[in-house]
Design a protein around this motif. Structure first.
Motif, PDB file in Angstrom:
ATOM      1  N   SER A 258       0.867  -1.174   0.000  1.00  0.00           N
ATOM      2  CA  SER A 258       0.000   0.000   0.000  1.00  0.00           C
ATOM      3  C   SER A 258       0.900   1.218   0.000  1.00  0.00           C
ATOM      4  O   SER A 258       1.811   1.320   0.821  1.00  0.00           O
ATOM      5  N   PHE A 259       0.658   2.111  -0.932  1.00  0.00           N
ATOM      6  CA  PHE A 259       1.423   3.353  -1.011  1.00  0.00           C
ATOM      7  C   PHE A 259       0.487   4.480  -0.575  1.00  0.00           C
ATOM      8  O   PHE A 259      -0.380   4.914  -1.316  1.00  0.00           O
ATOM      9  N   ASP A 260       0.674   4.913   0.666  1.00  0.00           N
ATOM     10  CA  ASP A 260      -0.218   5.883   1.290  1.00  0.00           C
ATOM     11  C   ASP A 260       0.487   7.214   1.515  1.00  0.00           C
ATOM     12  O   ASP A 260      -0.084   8.115   2.107  1.00  0.00           O
ATOM     13  N   GLY A 261       1.726   7.312   1.061  1.00  0.00           N
ATOM     14  CA  GLY A 261       2.473   8.544   1.302  1.00  0.00           C
ATOM     15  C   GLY A 261       3.556   8.747   0.270  1.00  0.00           C
ATOM     16  O   GLY A 261       4.733   8.886   0.604  1.00  0.00           O
ATOM     17  N   VAL A 262       3.154   8.779  -1.001  1.00  0.00           N
ATOM     18  CA  VAL A 262       4.128   8.918  -2.086  1.00  0.00           C
ATOM     19  C   VAL A 262       3.616   9.993  -3.056  1.00  0.00           C
ATOM     20  O   VAL A 262       2.989   9.679  -4.068  1.00  0.00           O
ATOM     21  N   PRO A 263       3.830  11.269  -2.765  1.00  0.00           N
ATOM     22  CA  PRO A 263       3.305  12.323  -3.651  1.00  0.00           C
ATOM     23  C   PRO A 263       3.725  12.175  -5.101  1.00  0.00           C
ATOM     24  O   PRO A 263       3.007  12.619  -5.998  1.00  0.00           O
ATOM     25  N   GLU A 264       4.870  11.558  -5.354  1.00  0.00           N
ATOM     26  CA  GLU A 264       5.326  11.351  -6.716  1.00  0.00           C
ATOM     27  C   GLU A 264       4.325  10.540  -7.537  1.00  0.00           C
ATOM     28  O   GLU A 264       4.215  10.707  -8.746  1.00  0.00           O
ATOM     29  N   GLU A 265       3.587   9.638  -6.874  1.00  0.00           N
ATOM     30  CA  GLU A 265       2.686   8.737  -7.588  1.00  0.00           C
ATOM     31  C   GLU A 265       1.225   8.839  -7.140  1.00  0.00           C
ATOM     32  O   GLU A 265       0.321   8.525  -7.907  1.00  0.00           O
ATOM     33  N   ASN A 266       0.987   9.236  -5.883  1.00  0.00           N
ATOM     34  CA  ASN A 266      -0.377   9.310  -5.365  1.00  0.00           C
ATOM     35  C   ASN A 266      -1.140  10.509  -5.917  1.00  0.00           C
ATOM     36  O   ASN A 266      -0.561  11.443  -6.489  1.00  0.00           O
ATOM     37  N   SER A 267      -2.448  10.482  -5.686  1.00  0.00           N
ATOM     38  CA  SER A 267      -3.326  11.598  -6.037  1.00  0.00           C
ATOM     39  C   SER A 267      -3.727  12.371  -4.784  1.00  0.00           C
ATOM     40  O   SER A 267      -3.643  11.869  -3.665  1.00  0.00           O
ATOM     41  N   LEU A 268      -4.199  13.591  -5.025  1.00  0.00           N
ATOM     42  CA  LEU A 268      -4.966  14.355  -4.053  1.00  0.00           C
ATOM     43  C   LEU A 268      -6.394  14.421  -4.568  1.00  0.00           C
ATOM     44  O   LEU A 268      -6.621  14.598  -5.772  1.00  0.00           O
ATOM     45  N   LEU A 269      -7.363  14.280  -3.671  1.00  0.00           N
ATOM     46  CA  LEU A 269      -8.763  14.372  -4.056  1.00  0.00           C
ATOM     47  C   LEU A 269      -9.308  15.688  -3.520  1.00  0.00           C
ATOM     48  O   LEU A 269      -9.663  15.788  -2.341  1.00  0.00           O
ATOM     49  N   LEU A 270      -9.327  16.714  -4.385  1.00  0.00           N
ATOM     50  CA  LEU A 270      -9.805  18.035  -3.987  1.00  0.00           C
ATOM     51  C   LEU A 270     -11.325  18.024  -3.908  1.00  0.00           C
ATOM     52  O   LEU A 270     -12.001  17.537  -4.819  1.00  0.00           O
ATOM     53  N   ALA A 271     -11.859  18.595  -2.842  1.00  0.00           N
ATOM     54  CA  ALA A 271     -13.307  18.665  -2.679  1.00  0.00           C
ATOM     55  C   ALA A 271     -13.706  20.103  -2.378  1.00  0.00           C
ATOM     56  O   ALA A 271     -13.246  20.692  -1.392  1.00  0.00           O
ATOM     57  N   THR A 272     -14.536  20.680  -3.253  1.00  0.00           N
ATOM     58  CA  THR A 272     -15.112  21.998  -3.031  1.00  0.00           C
ATOM     59  C   THR A 272     -16.606  21.817  -2.785  1.00  0.00           C
ATOM     60  O   THR A 272     -17.105  20.699  -2.683  1.00  0.00           O
ATOM     61  N   ASN A 273     -17.332  22.913  -2.727  1.00  0.00           N
ATOM     62  CA  ASN A 273     -18.787  22.823  -2.547  1.00  0.00           C
ATOM     63  C   ASN A 273     -19.489  22.294  -3.793  1.00  0.00           C
ATOM     64  O   ASN A 273     -20.640  21.862  -3.723  1.00  0.00           O
ATOM     65  N   THR A 274     -18.801  22.332  -4.941  1.00  0.00           N
ATOM     66  CA  THR A 274     -19.479  21.975  -6.197  1.00  0.00           C
ATOM     67  C   THR A 274     -18.825  20.831  -6.956  1.00  0.00           C
ATOM     68  O   THR A 274     -19.489  20.161  -7.743  1.00  0.00           O
ATOM     69  N   ILE A 275     -17.529  20.586  -6.761  1.00  0.00           N
ATOM     70  CA  ILE A 275     -16.850  19.542  -7.526  1.00  0.00           C
ATOM     71  C   ILE A 275     -15.953  18.705  -6.633  1.00  0.00           C
ATOM     72  O   ILE A 275     -15.612  19.088  -5.512  1.00  0.00           O
ATOM     73  N   GLN A 276     -15.582  17.550  -7.158  1.00  0.00           N
ATOM     74  CA  GLN A 276     -14.567  16.692  -6.561  1.00  0.00           C
ATOM     75  C   GLN A 276     -13.584  16.353  -7.671  1.00  0.00           C
ATOM     76  O   GLN A 276     -13.972  15.802  -8.694  1.00  0.00           O
ATOM     77  N   MET A 277     -12.314  16.674  -7.473  1.00  0.00           N
ATOM     78  CA  MET A 277     -11.340  16.614  -8.562  1.00  0.00           C
ATOM     79  C   MET A 277     -10.087  15.883  -8.107  1.00  0.00           C
ATOM     80  O   MET A 277      -9.490  16.234  -7.090  1.00  0.00           O
ATOM     81  N   GLU A 278      -9.675  14.869  -8.872  1.00  0.00           N
ATOM     82  CA  GLU A 278      -8.465  14.116  -8.565  1.00  0.00           C
ATOM     83  C   GLU A 278      -7.294  14.721  -9.322  1.00  0.00           C
ATOM     84  O   GLU A 278      -7.366  14.910 -10.544  1.00  0.00           O
ATOM     85  N   ILE A 279      -6.226  15.016  -8.604  1.00  0.00           N
ATOM     86  CA  ILE A 279      -5.067  15.656  -9.224  1.00  0.00           C
ATOM     87  C   ILE A 279      -3.790  14.941  -8.775  1.00  0.00           C
ATOM     88  O   ILE A 279      -3.750  14.334  -7.702  1.00  0.00           O
ATOM     89  N   PRO A 280      -2.714  15.001  -9.575  1.00  0.00           N
ATOM     90  CA  PRO A 280      -1.438  14.441  -9.122  1.00  0.00           C
ATOM     91  C   PRO A 280      -0.919  15.218  -7.919  1.00  0.00           C
ATOM     92  O   PRO A 280      -0.817  16.459  -7.966  1.00  0.00           O
ATOM     93  N   ALA A 281      -0.583  14.521  -6.842  1.00  0.00           N
ATOM     94  CA  ALA A 281      -0.082  15.194  -5.648  1.00  0.00           C
ATOM     95  C   ALA A 281       1.236  15.903  -5.922  1.00  0.00           C
ATOM     96  O   ALA A 281       1.590  16.868  -5.241  1.00  0.00           O
ATOM     97  N   ASN A 282       1.962  15.448  -6.937  1.00  0.00           N
ATOM     98  CA  ASN A 282       3.238  16.078  -7.272  1.00  0.00           C
ATOM     99  C   ASN A 282       3.081  17.546  -7.651  1.00  0.00           C
ATOM    100  O   ASN A 282       4.018  18.339  -7.517  1.00  0.00           O
ATOM    101  N   ASN A 283       1.893  17.931  -8.144  1.00  0.00           N
ATOM    102  CA  ASN A 283       1.685  19.326  -8.509  1.00  0.00           C
ATOM    103  C   ASN A 283       1.815  20.245  -7.301  1.00  0.00           C
ATOM    104  O   ASN A 283       2.219  21.399  -7.433  1.00  0.00           O
ATOM    105  N   LEU A 284       1.455  19.745  -6.123  1.00  0.00           N
ATOM    106  CA  LEU A 284       1.628  20.533  -4.902  1.00  0.00           C
ATOM    107  C   LEU A 284       3.110  20.786  -4.644  1.00  0.00           C
ATOM    108  O   LEU A 284       3.505  21.894  -4.253  1.00  0.00           O
TER     109      LEU A 284
END
Length: 573
Positions: A258-284
């Motif tokens: 399980s890879f639970d802490g690898v920004p190079e490969e994992n995603s972030l799941l952004l949640a706003t009031n209107t959308i839910q968006m999966e993005i590469p964590a590396n962008n952060l």
């Protein structure tokens, strides 16, 4: 209570769900030239059919048309790819290096002709932004774990390769050493020009967000605790502890990783009031390196997230391969990396006869060891590990340091939280217990790389003195204590374990912090100055605290109030 799809709440406005809403927004901009820049392995056919064609532009160009042929590109990167199935050399190319100038000029003239007739133009694909100045630039992005799944599906190719269905390990190698590097360089060059980001992780369910809101979201995340979206993968030695404990992917035969802490490969799941968006964590990491990593770490390592947490589950499974990681000088000269994979094993669970292979037995001769390994590799006969490799029993909450150059393997019936430096492809297998991979092929063994990196002086006596449960009490209070543990003095990552029944004050130590709740059901992370909302984590979850937070507290929460909890924390010394 483990959350396999953690959402990161952000306070931004806007966003569009579905192709219809996205098309309406694009039409509203009344743009003459639209570029849909794509990260490698984006489903460009879906983008063409569902997004671009309904816009009815006067001209549609796939960006691939401006580049050299598949054959020429492959020839240009031969030194990066090598003949090896796993290992290449990091590319320093720019995507622009592969543009065919004459072909690009022909395409540009076509665009000018269409524009002169008052019709619109859409360019899409990898490198779309390089063909012609765009009035509207949309960036279609993808996380590396999703890319690897697409390679494994047999229906996707590497960029400029036409190799769908090839050995996935070779495809991932081409991605890791070449195309992800050039794509990431281009992405960062475009940050100031992008108008919208497009998420196509889920087929036919696109999500689009304005770039200003997207970057605002990243700024917010870089100043609050967050989790990445974990991914799980089976393996020949995999077990069932994660499936049972975390209640995840129980339809699979096993889960090895399980890879639970690898920004190079994992995603972030952004949640706003209107959308839910999966993005590469590396962008952060790319956009907020100083706030996330800390100025000191950013100055030392650049835009590289230096720490990774992952699980290794062998409960009901088998031994990991016997392996070694490269020494720093070797990984620099051979693969073009700047630092290596020093690591430690934190024991989360140890069933009957759980053990760890660590170092060699006292008196082991390196030539004899290599002769035995080479014989087993060539003949298929069993390697007599009991003659050469030190094996010791382990128990829950033990912590073992594994600096590069140390032979090691986790034994069966063990769950390891592996805490390591980020480079993750440089594991040299020495012996794999005679097994085939899940693909039915022999798992690659790399004695040629392993031999020069084995530090034979790391024998049983040295291992017991230097690497096993090196605990040092740092602080002790009525409700909590802090210990330095695990990582060897030669490694640049430090780990601290906190055992607590009440509120613990944490410092970031001038570095991004990565933590895991290794004992207890729930804990809550809170800000001293209320700069972020309280953040709840559950047993086994890895979470990240940006360096910009500086100070924070962790205490038992919910059903864990009144009970003893433990966290393990890693940061750059």
């Amino acid at each position: 209570m483990y959350d396999a799809f953690p959402k990161t709440r952000v306070k931004v406005q806007g966003g569009f769900n579905g192709y219809s809403a996205i098309q309406t927004e694009i039409r509203r901009t009344k743009s003459n030239v639209i570029a849909v820049e794509c990260y490698p392995a984006i489903n460009e056919e879906e983008i063409l059919e569902r997004l671009i064609a309904p816009l009815e532009p006067g001209l549609i160009i796939q960006a691939t048309e401006q580049f050299y042929t598949v054959e020429k590109v492959t020839t240009m990167i031969e030194e990066n790819l090598t003949e090896d199935r796993i290992f290449g050399v990091v590319s320093h190319h720019q995507l622009q290096d592969f543009i065919d100038g004459k072909q690009q000029e022909i395409l540009q003239q076509k665009i000018q002709t269409v524009l002169a007739s008052n019709q619109s133009v859409v360019v899409y694909g990898v490198g779309a932004s390089l063909l012609y100045p765009a009035d509207l630039l949309i960036y279609a992005d993808l996380s590396r774990w999703e890319i690897q799944k697409r390679y494994q599906s047999g229906t996707y190719s590497n960029w400029q390769a036409n190799n769908a269905g090839e050995d996935p390990l070779r495809m991932i190698k081409r991605g890791y050493f070449f195309e992800w590097r050039v794509a990431d360089r281009l992405k960062q060059q475009l940050f100031n020009s992008i108008d919208y980001f497009l998420d196509t992780h889920q087929a036919n369910q696109p999500v689009m967000l304005e770039a200003t809101a997207y970057f605002e979201a990243l700024e917010q995340i870089a100043r609050q605790p967050f989790r990445l979206v974990p991914f799980f993968d089976p393996g020949v030695w995999g077990g069932n502890w994660m499936q049972e404990t975390f209640e995840v992917e129980q339809y699979k035969d096993n889960l090895a990783w399980s890879f639970d802490g690898v920004p190079e490969e994992n995603s972030l799941l952004l949640a706003t009031n209107t959308i839910q968006m999966e993005i590469p964590a590396n962008n952060l990491v790319f956009y907020q390196p100083a706030a996330l990593l800390g100025e000191r770490v950013y100055d030392q390592l650049g835009k590289e997230f230096p720490i990774r947490f992952n699980y290794l589950d062998t409960v009901g499974g088998g031994n990991l391969s016997l392996q070694v990681h490269p020494l720093v000088e070797y990984v620099q000269k051979t693969f073009g990396m700047t630092y290596t994979q020093d690591e430690s094993y934190y024991i989360i669970e140890a069933k009957d006869q759980a053990s760890l292979y660590l170092g060699v037995k006292n008196g082991t001769n390196k030539k004899e060891l290599m002769k035995a390994l080479q014989h087993s590799a060539s003949s298929g006969e069993r390697f007599p590990d009991e003659q050469y490799i030190y094996q010791r029993p382990v128990k829950k909450h033990d912590h073992y340091s594994i600096p590069a150059g140390t032979i090691h393997s986790a034994g069966a019936n063990t769950v390891v939280l592996e805490i390591s430096a980020t480079p993750n492809r440089f594991t040299f297998k020495l012996w794999d217990w005679g097994r085939l991979g899940l693909d039915g092929l022999p798992r690659p063994v790399h004695l040629n790389h392993g031999e020069p990196n084995i530090v034979i002086s790391r024998d049983q006596d040295w291992v017991e003195q230097e690497l096993c449960n090196q605990m040092e009490l740092i602080a002790e209070y009525p409700e909590w204590q802090e210990e330095r543990t695990g990582l060897h003095k030669t490694e640049f990552i430090e780990t601290r374990r906190h055992t607590f029944t009440g509120k613990v004050l944490h410092q970031t130590h001038g570095s991004v912090n990565m933590l895991n709740l290794v004992e207890g059901e729930e804990a809550i992370i809170e800000s001293l100055d209320h700069s972020f909302d309280p953040f709840v984590v559950h047993y086994g979850e890895t979470f990240i605290i940006p360096e910009s937070v500086k100070q924070y507290t962790i205490q038992p929460y919910g059903r864990s109030i009144g009970k003893q909890l433990m966290t393990i924390k890693a940061f750059v010394r």
